[in-house]
Design a protein around this motif. Structure first.
Motif, short mmCIF file in Angstrom:
data_model
loop_
_atom_site.label_atom_id
_atom_site.label_comp_id
_atom_site.label_asym_id
_atom_site.label_seq_id
_atom_site.Cartn_x
_atom_site.Cartn_y
_atom_site.Cartn_z
N VAL A 15 28.53 -68.67 23.75
CA VAL A 15 28.28 -67.66 23.18
C VAL A 15 27.35 -67.55 21.97
O VAL A 15 27.10 -68.54 21.52
CB VAL A 15 29.86 -67.48 22.16
N LYS A 16 26.73 -66.24 22.38
CA LYS A 16 25.45 -66.14 21.29
C LYS A 16 25.65 -64.72 20.97
O LYS A 16 25.50 -63.81 21.66
CB LYS A 16 24.06 -66.11 22.03
N THR A 17 25.82 -64.68 19.73
CA THR A 17 26.11 -63.24 18.72
C THR A 17 24.69 -62.96 18.43
O THR A 17 23.99 -63.70 17.65
CB THR A 17 27.03 -63.61 17.62
N ILE A 18 24.15 -61.82 19.01
CA ILE A 18 22.86 -61.40 18.82
C ILE A 18 22.58 -60.80 17.61
O ILE A 18 21.92 -61.04 16.83
CB ILE A 18 22.48 -60.37 19.96
N ASN A 19 23.63 -59.70 17.29
CA ASN A 19 23.60 -58.96 16.03
C ASN A 19 24.67 -58.41 15.81
O ASN A 19 25.60 -58.07 16.70
CB ASN A 19 22.24 -58.03 16.11
N VAL A 20 24.89 -57.60 14.55
CA VAL A 20 25.88 -56.61 14.02
C VAL A 20 25.20 -55.35 13.39
O VAL A 20 24.33 -55.62 12.54
CB VAL A 20 26.87 -57.54 13.04
N THR A 21 25.72 -54.21 14.24
CA THR A 21 25.02 -52.95 13.60
C THR A 21 26.35 -52.16 13.47
O THR A 21 27.34 -52.21 13.79
CB THR A 21 24.19 -52.48 14.65
N LYS A 22 26.13 -50.96 12.54
CA LYS A 22 27.11 -50.01 12.04
C LYS A 22 26.83 -48.98 13.04
O LYS A 22 25.54 -48.50 13.60
CB LYS A 22 26.81 -49.89 10.71
N THR A 23 27.75 -47.98 13.50
CA THR A 23 27.85 -47.09 14.39
C THR A 23 28.55 -45.86 13.76
O THR A 23 29.66 -46.05 13.11
CB THR A 23 28.12 -47.38 15.86
N ALA A 24 27.89 -44.62 13.94
CA ALA A 24 28.86 -43.56 13.51
C ALA A 24 29.94 -43.03 14.48
O ALA A 24 30.46 -42.10 14.18
CB ALA A 24 27.71 -42.31 13.38
N GLU A 25 29.84 -43.67 15.70
CA GLU A 25 30.82 -43.39 16.95
C GLU A 25 31.99 -43.48 16.41
O GLU A 25 32.29 -44.49 15.75
CB GLU A 25 30.31 -44.19 17.90
N ARG A 26 32.91 -42.87 16.59
CA ARG A 26 34.19 -42.91 16.20
C ARG A 26 35.23 -42.43 17.25
O ARG A 26 34.79 -41.63 18.16
CB ARG A 26 34.69 -42.02 14.94
N ASN A 27 36.48 -42.96 17.48
CA ASN A 27 37.51 -42.79 18.50
C ASN A 27 38.42 -41.79 17.73
O ASN A 27 39.08 -42.22 16.90
CB ASN A 27 38.08 -44.10 19.04
N GLN A 28 38.86 -40.76 18.36
CA GLN A 28 39.58 -39.80 17.66
C GLN A 28 41.02 -40.19 17.68
O GLN A 28 41.83 -39.62 16.96
CB GLN A 28 39.60 -38.40 18.44
N PHE A 29 41.46 -41.29 18.59
CA PHE A 29 42.77 -41.77 18.69
C PHE A 29 42.97 -42.84 17.82
O PHE A 29 44.20 -43.71 17.62
CB PHE A 29 43.02 -42.03 20.03
N GLU A 30 41.97 -43.56 17.26
CA GLU A 30 42.22 -44.69 16.38
C GLU A 30 42.23 -44.17 14.79
O GLU A 30 41.91 -43.07 14.49
CB GLU A 30 40.83 -45.28 16.01
N ASP A 31 42.96 -44.99 13.96
CA ASP A 31 42.96 -44.83 12.37
C ASP A 31 41.74 -44.53 11.98
O ASP A 31 40.78 -45.21 12.10
CB ASP A 31 43.80 -45.98 11.75
N ASN A 53 30.30 -75.53 11.72
CA ASN A 53 30.70 -74.45 12.66
C ASN A 53 30.23 -73.18 12.01
O ASN A 53 30.62 -72.16 12.42
CB ASN A 53 32.24 -74.44 12.65
N ILE A 54 28.93 -73.17 11.21
CA ILE A 54 28.35 -72.00 10.84
C ILE A 54 26.97 -71.85 11.61
O ILE A 54 26.13 -72.97 11.44
CB ILE A 54 28.12 -71.92 9.27
N PHE A 55 26.90 -70.95 12.10
CA PHE A 55 25.52 -70.48 12.96
C PHE A 55 24.80 -69.18 12.39
O PHE A 55 25.57 -68.27 11.88
CB PHE A 55 26.02 -70.39 14.45
N LYS A 56 23.64 -69.26 12.75
CA LYS A 56 22.70 -68.10 12.52
C LYS A 56 23.07 -66.89 13.69
O LYS A 56 23.17 -67.41 14.86
CB LYS A 56 21.27 -68.33 12.37
N PHE A 57 22.65 -65.63 13.62
CA PHE A 57 22.64 -64.76 14.52
C PHE A 57 21.79 -65.16 15.64
O PHE A 57 20.51 -65.58 15.03
CB PHE A 57 22.66 -63.22 14.20
N GLY A 58 21.89 -65.24 16.91
CA GLY A 58 21.00 -65.60 17.69
C GLY A 58 21.32 -66.96 18.34
O GLY A 58 20.56 -67.30 19.40
N GLU A 59 21.90 -67.71 17.54
CA GLU A 59 22.19 -69.18 18.19
C GLU A 59 23.24 -69.03 19.19
O GLU A 59 24.30 -68.45 18.75
CB GLU A 59 22.56 -70.02 16.85
N GLU A 60 23.11 -69.88 20.29
CA GLU A 60 24.09 -70.13 21.37
C GLU A 60 25.00 -71.20 20.92
O GLU A 60 24.55 -72.35 20.64
CB GLU A 60 23.41 -70.45 22.53
#
Length: 176
Positions: A81-97, A65-72
């Motif tokens: 489901v195909k998880t393409i990638n994970v990236t960080k963002t500087a975007e924040r929601n003012q209403f979130e903790d 049950n372990i797959f590499k990014f890009g595997e469907e």
């Protein structure tokens, strides 16, 4: 008179049973002070031979049950489901903790059934290098409705305080 004979018979039967029990115990008992002989150790001048068994080489298998990014990954529900990638963002929601990081998980979804499917960010999660899980974050896509035999690409966001590398968890599958 019959009553007296009956009682005498019962008492006599009891004595016979008691006699049999005592006799069995006496036969099995070797008496007080009887010792059990200790096993004899036979010494030999020859040294024992050590036999080494050859162990078969077992290759470590990756969990299924372990797959590499890009595997469907096809699910029993008919969703691929195909998880393409994970990236960080500087975007924040003012209403979130406040959170240290917001991760954007880019996922491609394929509905292989004849019925509409509804998928939300709560169907997935992220995990940091220490195994701590994040939580869905109010930013990006929150949910998507996929038409029968249709496709969708979503960017689900998750709040997490730990460092990467990150894993994406979805049902019984994990992408890393």
């Amino acid at each position: 008179m019959k009553k007296a004979l009956k009682i005498t018979g019962i008492v006599f039967g009891g004595f016979i049973a008691l006699f049999i029990i005592v006799a069995i115990i006496a036969i099995n008992d070797d008496g007080p002070g009887t010792k059990v002989p200790s096993p004899k150790v036979v010494e030999s001048a020859a040294k024992p031979e050590v036999i080494k068994e050859e162990q078969p080489v077992v290759e470590k298998e990756e969990p299924k049950n372990i797959f590499k990014f890009g595997e469907e990954v096809p699910f029993e529900s008919g969703l691929n489901v195909k998880t393409i990638n994970v990236t960080k963002t500087a975007e924040r929601n003012q209403f979130e903790d406040p959170t240290k990081y917001v991760l954007v998980v880019n996922i491609e979804l394929t509905n292989t059934t004849g019925a509409e499917m509804y998928i939300s960010s709560y169907d997935f999660n992220v995990q940091d290098k220490d195994g701590f899980q994040g939580k869905p974050y109010a930013g990006g896509d929150q949910s998507v409705s996929i038409a029968p035999n249709g496709k969708a690409r979503v960017n689900f966001q998750f709040a997490i305080d730990g460092e990467g590398p990150y894993k994406v968890l979805g049902g019984v599958a994990t992408w890393q």
